[in-house]
Design an enzyme around this catalytic site. Structure first.
Site, PDB file in Angstrom:
ATOM      1  CB  CYS A  23      -0.962   0.001   1.181  1.00 14.27           C
ATOM      2  SG  CYS A  23      -2.040  -1.440   1.143  1.00 14.27           S
TER       3      CYS A  23
ATOM      4  CG  HIS B 187      -3.183   3.297   2.261  1.00 10.36           C
ATOM      5  ND1 HIS B 187      -3.670   2.935   1.035  1.00 10.36           N
ATOM      6  CD2 HIS B 187      -3.248   2.185   3.035  1.00 10.36           C
ATOM      7  CE1 HIS B 187      -4.020   1.659   1.061  1.00 10.36           C
ATOM      8  NE2 HIS B 187      -3.773   1.180   2.264  1.00 10.36           N
TER       9      HIS B 187
ATOM     10  CG  ASN C 170      -6.655  -0.991   1.235  1.00  9.77           C
ATOM     11  OD1 ASN C 170      -5.916  -0.568   0.347  1.00  9.77           O
ATOM     12  ND2 ASN C 170      -6.193  -1.463   2.394  1.00  9.77           N
TER      13      ASN C 170
END
Ligand code: UT7
Length: 335
Positions: free
Chosen positions: A114, A256, A286
């Site tokens: 990520c 994020h 996500n």
């Protein structure tokens, strides 16, 4: 940057696959509910690739949009952040460069889960600072739906697929859009907190076939949650100090997009207003390495990000890895 040559944001684009999957859709498949997913994560919908669509397809779409947004000469390098490459070998970036008609430019993948997009930005900025490139296409593209464990309701409801991309060009540190300061870090003691166990040399070297569950993504959610908050807030502070901005001066925090509760917790730790934290996790979930550029594209399109604003990007992911970048938002033509 240590030279008077800086990497400057010159173009931005994003793309998500057409299939929208709602929380109610997932409730047909898993023992879960719209209420649980919304209250624990802030996610309402996400996009999944259909069979036959791979990460490169997403990367090409987003990359083309970023190139159109930037205009000007073609890039002379491509860096692709992904943890869901089309195959373990070779990297996905050369195929993406070819399909974008970019010829024989250097093209390679960066793998930092990520945090991948911010590592890729730093890599591209390094190529520019070193004089190895004038314009770099940086893409974050992921199809996490392809590695989710259908037996694991927790991870299966929190990820989505998509891609975002930027063009960085060589410029001056004082220009709007210049990437002003970076903080990057890792902690390998957390390697098992976010992992796909099989598929690499470690498990193959046992000579035994991989257990099915080891071929899927797994995560220890609560520990990751705590680490994400600590690392993103600390890294954000480091970059704010480097660039000499107070929290009060900051206009937008682009974190994020893993979980709305994490975004709020990071804002709280920084004493930054929650409402100025950019949020699109509700729409895309996500998307790992695609998360930051997708959030930037959404926020730029809806006017949340405006020229002249002081913007901080921060991410955390598997590895463990983390990073932050500061920039003043430039005028961009959005594709
Ligand atoms: O992208 C890289 C970084 N990743 C992240 O930052 C993710 C960080 N972690 C998280 O966002 C959260 O830990 C999750 C969203 C993954 C999980 O939320 P949580 O509040 O930490 O839930 P939990 O794992 O502690 O589970 C709480 C309860 C459990 O039930 P009991 O034991 O309390 O009865 C779970 O079994 O929620 C249950 N649960 C679910 N219930 C309905 C777990 N998943 C689900 C589900 N639907 N999908």
């Amino acid at each position: 940057m240590t030279t008077d040559r800086a990497a400057v944001l010159a173009g931005l684009g994003a793309w998500v696959p057409p299939r929208t999957v709602t929380n109610d859709d997932l409730s047909q498949q898993f023992d879960t509910s719209d209420e649980w997913i919304r209250s624990r994560t802030g996610i309402a919908t996400r996009h999944f690739v259909d069979p036959g669509m791979a990460t490169s397809d997403l990367a090409v779409e987003a990359g083309a949009r970023a190139l159109k947004s930037a205009g000007g000469p073609a890039p002379d390098a491509l860096v692709l952040a992904t943890t869901t490459p089309d195959r373990p070998c070779p990297g996905t970036a050369p195929d993406v460069a070819e399909r974008l008609g970019l010829g024989h430019i250097p093209a390679f993948d960066v793998s930092a889960v990520c945090t991948g997009f911010l590592y890729a930005l730093a890599t591209a900025a390094g190529l520019i600072a070193a004089g190895l490139a004038e314009r770099v296409l940086v893409i974050g593209a992921e199809s996490f739906s392809t590695i989710l464990n259908p037996e694991d309701r927790t991870t299966s409801v929190i990820f989505g697929d998509g891609a975002g991309a930027v063009v960085l060009r060589a410029g001056r540190p004082e220009e709007p859009g210049a990437l002003k300061a970076f903080d990057l870090g890792s902690d390998g003691t957390g390697v098992d907190l976010i992992t796909v166990r099989a598929g690499g040399s470690q498990q193959r070297s046992t000579g035994l076939p991989a257990a099915l569950e080891d071929t899927f993504f797994s995560m220890q959610g609560q520990q990751v949650f705590m680490q994400a908050v600590l690392r993103m807030s600390a890294s954000s502070r480091t970059v704010l100090d480097q660039v000499g901005w107070s929290v009060e001066e900051l206009d937008a925090l682009v974190g994020h997009q893993a979980n709305l509760r994490i975004l709020h917790a990071v804002a709280d730790k920084l004493k930054f207003p929650r409402e100025k934290a950019v949020v699109n996790v509700d729409k895309v979930a996500n998307t790992a390495g695609a998360s930051i550029p997708l959030a930037l594209a959404d926020a730029a399109a809806d006017g949340t990000l405006r020229p002249g604003q002081k913007v901080l990007l921060t991410a955390f992911g598997g590895g463990l890895t983390w990073g932050s970048v500061a920039l003043e938002w430039p005028e961009l033509d959005l594709a």
